[in-house]
Each structure stands twice: as structure tokens, then as C-alpha cells.
Motif scaffolding. Structure first.
Motif, short mmCIF file in Angstrom:
data_model
loop_
_atom_site.label_atom_id
_atom_site.label_comp_id
_atom_site.label_asym_id
_atom_site.label_seq_id
_atom_site.Cartn_x
_atom_site.Cartn_y
_atom_site.Cartn_z
N ALA A 160 -3.72 -45.85 2.72
CA ALA A 160 -4.60 -47.00 2.75
C ALA A 160 -4.39 -47.84 1.51
O ALA A 160 -4.16 -47.34 0.43
N CYS A 161 -4.43 -49.12 1.69
CA CYS A 161 -4.15 -50.04 0.61
C CYS A 161 -5.24 -50.00 -0.45
O CYS A 161 -6.42 -50.09 -0.14
N ILE A 162 -4.83 -49.82 -1.70
CA ILE A 162 -5.79 -49.83 -2.80
C ILE A 162 -5.78 -51.21 -3.44
O ILE A 162 -4.73 -51.69 -3.90
N GLU A 163 -6.92 -51.85 -3.38
CA GLU A 163 -7.02 -53.20 -3.95
C GLU A 163 -7.17 -53.06 -5.47
O GLU A 163 -8.26 -53.16 -6.02
N GLU A 164 -6.02 -52.83 -6.09
CA GLU A 164 -6.04 -52.53 -7.52
C GLU A 164 -6.62 -53.67 -8.34
O GLU A 164 -7.34 -53.48 -9.31
N GLU A 198 -8.85 -55.77 -7.56
CA GLU A 198 -10.31 -55.84 -7.51
C GLU A 198 -10.94 -54.85 -8.48
O GLU A 198 -11.94 -55.14 -9.13
N PHE A 199 -10.33 -53.67 -8.55
CA PHE A 199 -10.84 -52.69 -9.52
C PHE A 199 -10.63 -53.19 -10.95
O PHE A 199 -11.46 -53.01 -11.83
#
Lengths: 460, 567
Positions: free
Chosen positions: B18-22, B24-25
Motif C-alpha cells: 500500500a502506498c505510504i504518503e510519506e 503527508e507524514f
């Protein structure tokens, strides 16, 4: 970097599933491990052998909040914790490692044996614990910090399980007797703690009724006040790995039992009771009682000045230990396992496809329920998949997945609850899970129980 | 079958891909930590009784605390001075006299001028010697006048008798010295003088330890030594007897030690060393203080171990304070205070106390003298002996005069404008390390809760100063007369007793800017102002149960990013 640490720590706290609650595993009877949650489960192979690497289960739970509840746009507002936390919250984490497991069939009877190492940590906390940390004690001025319900149970024990189940025409029976040998435990009983914060003077009055029990190879002193860094080191020197691994002084007993009923060819029901048991802790058992009222006030400066004494203020912890801790005792004590009840129904939708309904309740401090619906599908004899959704802790959507691959005698599996966040873009606002559980491992399986064209998985 | 494994593998990988919205973090910004923490800092109370008990137990200057019938506390200071033992000063010098006598006339007529051979005649005659004399006395080197002694009990000394005979004949003398008595018997000295053509001399020495030197000649006279001499006279044939032949007796008593002297002891003065009695409750710089004690009590007790009365002249009798102000204690007409009569003891070994109270405000100025809040009482005196002439007065060697001074300070009165100023070094900073980062603190609050049952008002002001001694802030913003009365006196009734404690809350708020200023301070100069009652105008009384309660709490509100906290 710090930001990532915060995010990761928050993630860890915000994902989870309750102690040993593996509702998706329930839907994969092809795994011998499914009998851990359903004693009536009838396997598909005559012999199944589980090996320690990598047959492992891990779970973590935080019922209090999810990460997304703390996110507001690009802001991580942990002050929201005080809004979203309930009065009684639970952090639970643990792991199981099957050191060895064996299951085999004799006529219509199935016998099993497993050696499993358990490490469990359950920590129940009230809302005020975070309220105190986030808002500070000054916000409780004139009120009470209620830490009642602060409870901890941390155990390591080894399970020797002997299982049996039988497949009848209408009824299936199953059960497991588990001999338990505790290695170490820290647990609380009677955990009533409140701290009254006086108006204006900010004097604190601690009202405590708490008993902390410990048992381990470490011979802790009965008087906690005498414990310091130096003598702790010398106590640690007394402990060796053999004590930890082979310790059999803390024995216990537990049972799993279940019954299944085939209503017709497509519909089946089952009921089971899991982990009804206890461990009696004897090795270096210590019981520390914190009871009574203790006041934390300012320094009594005036008489001290008169007597030319040095001023010495006590911290809250100092006062708590000094005034509340009676000399510890060395009484053996008993802890109960976290027991569960499962009520389930399975319906055969198509030949290799089943739908499930499962109601699971478990008891830690109080009854905590979860409802799961799911579907499983077998692709030939090589693959089994399961998809589930569990509603609990006020969360309607908690997606679980399971996958079993069987190339040759090998059976690889991965089963987990609350995978939905991993199936969508992982962003701060999407981390809505409060639980996470994962079982991963490999079995060696031999001999199909039924011909492939007649293969039916059954709900047990 | 061929599709099953790729599909399964895809599903398996799906768990983890699953894509990690880095981003945004990464953009996620934690809010600042804004917790507010508080703690009780001081929670203390103390009664006046506890203060005074500690004061009584531990004060460097010995004090006694008493409570009178009105429950008013008294602090009692005592000091004493005493003279050395009198034998050090009152001393008897050596006594010497000479007497000559010859053959009495009646015997002369019986005896021929020349004694014929082989005649030898034996005759007896007696003589009594009365010797009135002034016993040589001195007091610390000064001659004592008008002394007439009755007897002296000796515990040392020597009698020395030298007899010279002008007779050319043998003499047997028996000297009976009635003035020296031991065990009721006079001292008798048998003395033999063998004849010689050039005269004969004989010396006799006797220790006088244990003798009484009786100076009454066995009667009622004083200063008289009686000696009886009995002579047995045996002539030697051929030798002449001349009218001028005589016997000379040199009689001396030397190196006398006594343990008692009875008689008219004469006139002498006993000078005592100067006494200084600290009154340390006022032991501070009190430049503008206005103190008024209700009936302070000064008492002198003269303990006399001497069997003679005396009078006392004060060469100094004054009060001084820490600022070297001095007030002489005098009679109300301004004249000096003297004590006319200090009683004497009646029996050897006794002591008798004569009490002299200086306090009566109708006769002395003691009450007013305490207005300067004295920290010391100074006294020096001279005891005058000899105003009476009683032959039965006495003294013994270790007798002395002792003077006990008692200053009884009632904790009843008023005190105002007691001011004190000092500077504290707070090198580590008022809130910890000076110079440390205080940016985490948004605001702070110090809260003082006083529950004052003491009849005092305490004003305070403090000034925070930097290393250059520049004032950067003050403790209190609003002051009256330079002080903030953070402890207010309890309500006082007409009798001077506190009837209701005063409760006062003081809140010192420090916003971020002020907190930073104070945190950088390295010195705190503070001034205290102390008044009894509301403004030192009322006379107050101190009870043991008066209680002062002090509660101080502090709160700090933080406003910090997590990075700040980490650093």
C-alpha cells in the motif's frame, strides 16, 4: 527525525487488535493453528507439523484512539486525546511463537500437541493518565486525577497443549488441555488510585489501594524502598538463562473447549470457550501493597528554618512509596488468562466459498465484544484466502485478510486483522485502526483428509 | 494452476505494498506542548510557642521562657557576676610585738645583789602581758580602717617567740598564750634558758594551723593579745643580780591564713567586674525602630555570703542597643541608683539574698529606657562594707558577693519600623541555571496563602538584579511605602490579644517577558519591614497558641515544541 519518531510511536499505539483475538484465522480451517481459536476445527490434512521459524503471532492493540483522530489537516494535535479517550482504555500487545506443533488423524479423531511460548502485555489505563500528561496537573486544581482502573498484566509463559477433536455426522467436539509454566509476571490487583489536587495550595493527596504482584527469577526485595541501582545489578547477576527457560515453579492449567453442529449441508454453527485457566505464580513471588492516603504538600520550611535543617522536598513518588508501601509479602498468587467466547455460523455459498458470522467476546477487566463477518475461498488445494471485517471499539470497519499457500508439503500462511489501512494509501488521516494482529508461519502437511473434488471446509 | 501462484503472490505482496504518503507524514506538524504544571512549594505552619521553645533550647544566650497568669510570654535573661573569695583581698598582715619584764620588786628585796657560794636560790614569779593592738589588716593592698577584731580562726601561720634573758642565772619559763586557743586550751610553751654571762636567747616556733587567735584577752575587749608567763628562777652561785636584769620576749605571728574572722571588720569596698547582659531579641540594626514594651522587669539579686551588711554603688547601670544608643538607668528624679543595705548572713556558711527591683516605673526610668530596643544591659557596681560597727560581724575566707541580674522581657508591647535589608546571591538563577533557555515557559505564577494568627505585619519588597547590580524587576509591583504587606496581622482586641487570624492571598504573575527577566537575575535584594499589630500602634500580647500558616504554590505553563523539549 523526531517527527517520524512521534508518528511511528503514535502509529504503534493506534493500531491493534485485542489480546489474541484472531477472527480471520477462524476462517482458515486448513491451518492447524485455527484450532487455537476454534477447537472444533477439522483439518484438511492427516498430519500437520509446525516449526518455530517463522510460526509466529504478534498483536498490538490500543483501544483508546486511532492515529487519524489526532490529525487535523497537517497538524498532529495530541491534545485531542483527552477528547477521544474513553474512561477505560487498553493497550495490549503480545506474541506467540510455536516452538513446535503436531496434529494428526486417527480414524475420525484428531490429536494435537503444541509447545508455544507466550509473551503478553496488557495495560488498562484511564483517560486521566493522558489528561495528566498532556494538560498537566494544574488543570486538575480543585479536582481529582482519577487513575483508578490502571491495571497491568505482563506475563511470559510456556504452553504445552494437548488437543483432541472428533468429527461426527452432526456434531463436532473439540478441546485442548494446556499445561502452563510461567516464567515471569508483573500484575496488579485492586488498582484504585486517585489524586486529589487541592485548590490554590496545589497540595496533592494520593488515595491508593493497589497491589502489585511480581514473580520472576529475580529475587526482588520485599521492601521496595531498599531497591536501588546497585543491589538491582547484584540481583540481576543471580539470574541465568536456565532459570528463565526451564523454570517450572509457576505452573498453571487452561482449557479450550468447543462444539459444532451441522444444521444442514450448507449451514453450520459452533460455540467455543477459550483460555479458561490460570497460572499460579510461586517463584520469588512478591506482593507490594500501596494502600492509604498520602499527602504531598510543600516543604515544611518554618520548623526546618528554626532547627537550621536543610530543606528537602519530597517528590510525589517519594511520598507515595514512603507513606503507602507496606512491607511486601512473599505470598504466591494466581493470575487468570484472558478468556474468550466465540459464537459462529458458517454458510457454504458455493463449493469452495463460505461466508462467516462470528461474535467474539473476551474478558479483561470487563467483557469486550467484537462482531466479524467474512468470506473464505479455496482455490484448488493450493491456495486459501479469507477476507473479513470486524466491528469493535466503536470502529465499524476493520478489514482482515488471510492467505494460505501450499506448494508441496509446505504450507505458508499469513493471517491478519485490520489490514485495511495497508490496502489504501497510508496517510495520517487514513490511520483509523486501533488494532493490528498478524500470524505468519509455515507448516509441513501430509495426506489430504478428503479427495480434492470432495473437499469441503467446515465451520467448527 | 499456473495462474494461481502469481495471483497469490500478488495478493501476498498486496499486504505490504500500500502506498505510504510519506510527504503527508513529513508535513505533519505536531502542536506545541502547552501543559500547565503546578506544585505545592511550601506548606508550613508554626506557633509562637514552637518558636520560643526553640529559642529557649538553642539560643546562644541562655534564656528562660515563662508564661504569666495572663498567658503572656516572658523571655528572661539572666547574668551574674561575683567577687573573688574574700581571702584573696581581706588579708591579715604579720603580727609582732615585744615585751620586757624583770624580777618583780617583792622578789628583788628577797634576793641578795650577789649570790654567795655555794648558795643557790630558786624562786618563782609570774607576769601577764596584755597587748592591745590594731591587728594589721588590708583589703587588696589598702589599709582597712576602723577594724577591731574579736577572733580569727586560723588554718595556717606560724608563731615565733624569741626570748632574751639578761640574767646570769638559769630560767625555766612557761608561756601561756591565751590568745591562741586550740580545743579550748591556750597554747603553753615551756622554755628553758641556761645561764650565760652574756645573756641567753631562745627561739620557739609553733604552727598555728587549727588555732583560734582570740583577741578578747578572754574578756570582751577587742584587738588584744594576752600572754601569761610563769618563771622559775634558779640562781647560780657567784653571779650577781642587778635591777636592770630582764627578760625580753619578741612575739610574732606570721603568714596567717584564716578561714573566719569575727569582729568589727572595718571599712572596705568590694569592686566587681563589669557585667554585660545580652538581650538578643533586639540584636539587630534598629535605626528607626520604635519599640514599647509593657512593663519590662529588671531585678538585681545580691547574694551575700558574708556576715556583714553592705551598700552598693552602681558605677554603671545602662541599656545600649545595636546602634550604640545608650540610656542610663536612673531614679525618676535623675539621680543615680544606689542600694543602701544588702543584708548579711547570721551563720557561717549561710547565704542571704537581698532583692532589688529596678522596674518600678515610678522610681526608675527602666520602662522608657527599653524604647530604644536595647540589646544589652550594662552594669558595674561597688559593694561598700563598714557602715555598721557590730563586733559580731564575720567573714570567712571563701565568702564572696554574688550579683544576679534578671531582665524579664514580657512579650507585650509594640514594635514598629523594624526594618531589615539584605542581598541574596542567586548565582544559579532564580528558577535554576541563570542564562539557561527559558523559552519553554509561557507564564508562571507564584501564589502565597497566609493565615496569620500572629499579631505582626510583615512588609516585603524584593528587587531582582543582574550581574551589574542593575534592577531588572521587582517582586511586587504595587507597594505602599516601599513594601507590600504580604503578612497582615491578625485582628487584635483592646487587650492586645489576637481574636481572628488574617487570611491573605498574594498572587505573583510572571508573563513570558517578566519570567525571562527574573530568570536571568543573579541577585535578590530584599527589604523587610516588621510591625506589631496593624501599624505598631497597638500594644499586643503574645500567646503560645498564635499560629502562622504559610502555603506557597507555583504553576508553570509551558509552550514548547517537541524539539525544544528534546533539546
Amino acid at each position: 527525525m523526531r517527527k517520524y519518531i512521534i508518528v511511528c510511536a503514535s502509529l504503534l499505539l493506534s493500531i491493534m487488535s485485542f489480546a489474541q483475538r484472531e477472527n480471520t484465522l477462524f476462517m482458515l480451517p486448513s491451518l492447524s493453528q485455527s484450532t487455537y481459536v476454534n477447537p472444533t476445527s477439522i483439518p484438511q490434512h492427516k498430519v500437520s507439523i509446525g516449526l518455530p521459524i517463522p510460526s509466529t503471532y504478534f498483536h498490538v492493540t490500543n483501544s483508546g484512539f486511532s492515529f487519524s483522530e489526532l490529525v487535523d489537516g497537517n497538524t498532529l494535535d495530541y491534545n485531542k486525546l483527552t477528547d477521544v479517550l474513553g474512561d477505560d482504555n487498553l493497550i495490549s500487545t503480545g506474541a506467540q511463537v510455536d516452538l513446535f506443533s503436531l496434529r494428526f488423524k486417527v480414524r475420525h479423531n484428531y490429536f494435537s500437541f503444541n509447545v508455544t511460548e507466550h509473551v503478553d502485555f496488557d495495560f488498562s489505563y484511564p483517560k486521566d493518565l493522558f489528561g495528566l500528561a498532556l494538560s498537566g496537573n494544574a488543570s486538575y486544581e480543585g479536582g481529582t486525577i482519577d487513575l483508578s482502573g490502571l491495571k497491568i498484566n505482563m506475563s511470559q509463559y510456556r504452553e504445552y497443549g494437548f488437543g483432541y477433536n472428533r468429527d461426527g455426522k452432526r456434531w463436532q467436539y473439540g478441546g485442548r488441555v494446556k499445561l502452563l509454566f510461567g516464567k515471569a509476571n508483573v500484575s496488579t490487583v485492586n488498582s484504585d488510585i486517585t489524586i486529589d489536587v487541592a485548590d490554590e495550595t496545589l497540595n496533592h493527596t494520593i488515595n491508593a489501594n493497589l497491589q502489585l504482584n511480581t514473580a520472576s527469577p529475580l529475587p526482588l526485595p520485599t521492601d521496595l524502598a531498599t531497591l536501588n541501582e546497585d543491589n538491582l545489578d547484584s540481583l540481576l547477576d543471580l539470574v541465568n538463562e536456565e532459570d528463565l527457560i526451564l523454570n517450572s515453579q509457576n505452573w498453571g492449567l487452561a482449557f479450550d473447549a468447543g462444539v459444532g453442529y451441522k444444521f444442514n449441508r450448507k449451514l453450520e454453527f459452533s460455540a467455543s470457550l477459550l483460555n479458561l485457566g490460570f497460572i499460579r505464580w510461586k517463584q520469588n513471588a512478591r506482593n507490594y501493597t500501596f494502600e492509604g492516603d498520602a499527602a504531598v504538600t510543600g516543604v515544611d520550611v518554618l520548623p526546618a528554618l528554626l532547627d537550621n535543617q536543610e530543606l528537602d522536598g519530597d517528590s510525589i513518588a517519594d511520598v507515595f512509596i514512603e507513606k503507602s508501601v507496606a512491607t511486601g509479602t512473599e505470598e504466591s498468587y494466581t493470575t487468570r488468562l484472558t478468556y474468550q467466547v466465540n459464537l459462529s455460523a458458517r454458510y457454504q455459498l458455493w463449493k469452495s466459498t463460505h461466508v462467516y458470522g462470528l461474535y467474539n467476546i473476551m474478558h479483561f477487566k470487563r467483557w469486550r465484544g467484537a462482531f466479524t463477518v467474512g468470506v473464505s475461498h479455496d482455490i484448488l488445494r493450493y491456495v486459501s484466502i479469507a477476507l473479513s471485517n470486524t466491528s469493535y471499539h466503536g470502529e465499524a470497519i476493520n478489514v482482515g485478510l488471510g492467505l494460505v499457500l501450499k506448494p508441496g508439503p509446505f504450507q505458508f500462511y499469513i493471517v491478519g486483522d485490520n489490514f485495511d489501512s495497508l490496502l489504501r494509501p497510508v496517510s495520517p488521516s487514513n490511520l483509523t485502526e486501533k488494532t493490528f494482529a498478524l500470524r505468519i508461519g509455515m507448516n509441513l502437511v501430509f495426506g489430504r483428509v478428503m479427495p480434492e473434488d470432495k473437499l469441503q471446509t467446515t465451520i467448527r | 494452476m499456473k495462474r494461481i501462484f502469481p495471483i497469490s503472490l500478488f495478493l501476498l505482496l498486496g499486504f505490504f505494498t500500500a502506498c505510504i504518503e510519506e510527504e503527508e507524514f513529513e508535513n505533519l506538524e505536531p502542536v506545541n506542548y502547552t501543559g500547565e504544571w503546578g506544585a505545592p512549594l511550601i506548606s508550613s505552619s508554626i506557633t509562637f510557642g514552637e518558636v520560643l521553645n526553640r529559642y529557649e533550647e538553642e539560643n546562644e544566650v541562655p534564656v528562660t521562657i515563662t508564661i504569666d497568669e495572663d498567658n503572656v510570654y516572658h523571655i528572661i535573661y539572666k547574668d551574674s557576676i561575683e567577687s573573688p573569695e574574700l581571702e584573696t583581698y581581706y588579708q591579715i598582715q604579720d603580727i609582732e610585738y615585744q615585751s620586757s619584764f624583770g624580777i618583780p620588786d617583792n622578789l628583788k628585796t628577797k634576793l641578795p645583789a650577789s649570790i654567795p657560794f655555794p648558795l643557790s636560790i630558786t624562786e618563782n614569779f609570774d607576769t601577764t602581758l596584755y597587748e592591745p593592738m590594731s591587728i594589721p589588716l588590708d583589703f587588696d593592698g589598702q589599709e582597712i580602717n576602723n577594724a577591731e577584731l574579736k577572733y580569727i580562726e586560723l588554718d595556717g601561720g606560724d608563731l615565733n617567740v624569741v626570748i632574751n634573758s639578761g640574767f646570769e642565772h638559769d630560767l625555766e619559763l612557761e608561756m601561756t598564750i591565751h590568745a591562741l586557743v586550740k580545743d579550748g586550751q591556750p597554747l603553753v610553751l615551756p622554755i628553758t634558758l641556761a645561764h650565760s654571762s652574756n645573756g641567753t636567747q631562745k627561739t620557739v616556733t609553733e604552727s598555728l594551723d587549727g588555732y583560734r587567735l582570740d583577741l578578747t584577752a578572754t574578756g570582751t575587749t577587742l584587738d588584744t593579745i594576752q600572754v601569761d608567763v610563769a618563771v622559775e628562777f634558779t640562781t647560780i652561785a657567784g653571779n650577781s643580780i642587778t635591777p636592770t636584769d630582764d627578760i625580753t620576749i619578741d612575739f610574732s605571728i606570721r603568714d596567717l591564713d584564716y578561714y573566719a574572722i569575727v569582729g568589727k571588720l572595718g571599712e572596705f569596698d568590694i569592686e566587681l567586674e563589669k557585667g554585660e547582659l545580652p538581650i538578643d531579641i533586639f540584636d539587630s540594626e534598629l535605626e528607626n525602630v520604635d519599640a514599647k514594651l509593657d512593663e519590662p522587669f529588671i531585678d538585681l539579686k545580691f547574694t551575700n555570703y558574708i556576715g556583714v551588711p553592705f551598700g552598693v554603688d552602681f558605677t554603671e547601670l545602662s541599656l545600649t542597643n545595636a546602634s550604640d544608643e545608650r540610656v542610663d538607668i536612673v531614679l525618676s528624679d535623675g539621680s543615680e541608683i544606689n542600694v543602701d543595705y544588702v543584708r548579711n548572713i547570721e551563720n557561717l556558711g549561710d547565704s542571704v539574698i537581698t532583692d532589688y527591683n529596678l522596674t518600678d516605673e515610678t522610681t526608675t526610668n527602666v520602662n522608657d529606657a527599653f524604647d530604644i530596643a536595647p540589646n544589652q544591659f550594662n552594669y558595674e557596681l561597688l559593694a561598700r562594707v563598714g557602715s555598721d560597727e557590730n563586733p559580731d560581724f564575720f567573714l570567712h575566707a571563701d565568702a564572696k558577693l554574688k550579683v544576679l541580674l534578671t531582665a524579664d522581657i514580657p512579650l507585650s508591647g509594640s514594635l514598629s519600623n523594624y526594618e531589615f535589608e539584605d542581598t541574596l546571591d542567586i548565582d544559579n538563577g532564580f528558577f535554576g541555571d541563570a542564562g539557561s533557555d527559558t523559552s519553554l515557559v509561557e507564564s508562571a505564577e507564584l501564589r502565597l496563602f497566609m493565615n496569620n494568627g500572629w499579631p505582626i505585619t510583615l512588609g516585603l519588597q524584593g528587587y531582582f538584579m543582574d550581574e551589574n547590580n542593575d534592577v531588572v524587576d521587582s517582586l511586587f509591583a504595587d507597594t505602599e511605602g516601599g513594601y507590600y504587606n504580604f503578612i497582615q496581622s491578625g485582628a487584635i482586641d483592646d487587650n492586645g490579644f489576637v481574636v481572628n487570624p488574617n487570611t491573605q492571598t498574594t498572587i505573583i504573575k510572571l508573563d513570558k517577558e517578566r519570567y525571562n527577566r527574573v530568570a536571568q537575575a543573579t541577585k535578590l535584594r530584599y527589604r523587610l519591614n516588621f510591625n506589631t499589630g496593624e501599624a505598631g500602634e497597638k500594644s499586643v500580647k503574645i500567646l503560645s497558641t498564635y499560629k502562622l500558616g504559610v502555603d506557597i504554590s507555583g504553576k508553570v505553563k509551558l509552550d514548547a515544541s517537541l524539539n525544544d523539549i528534546e533539546e
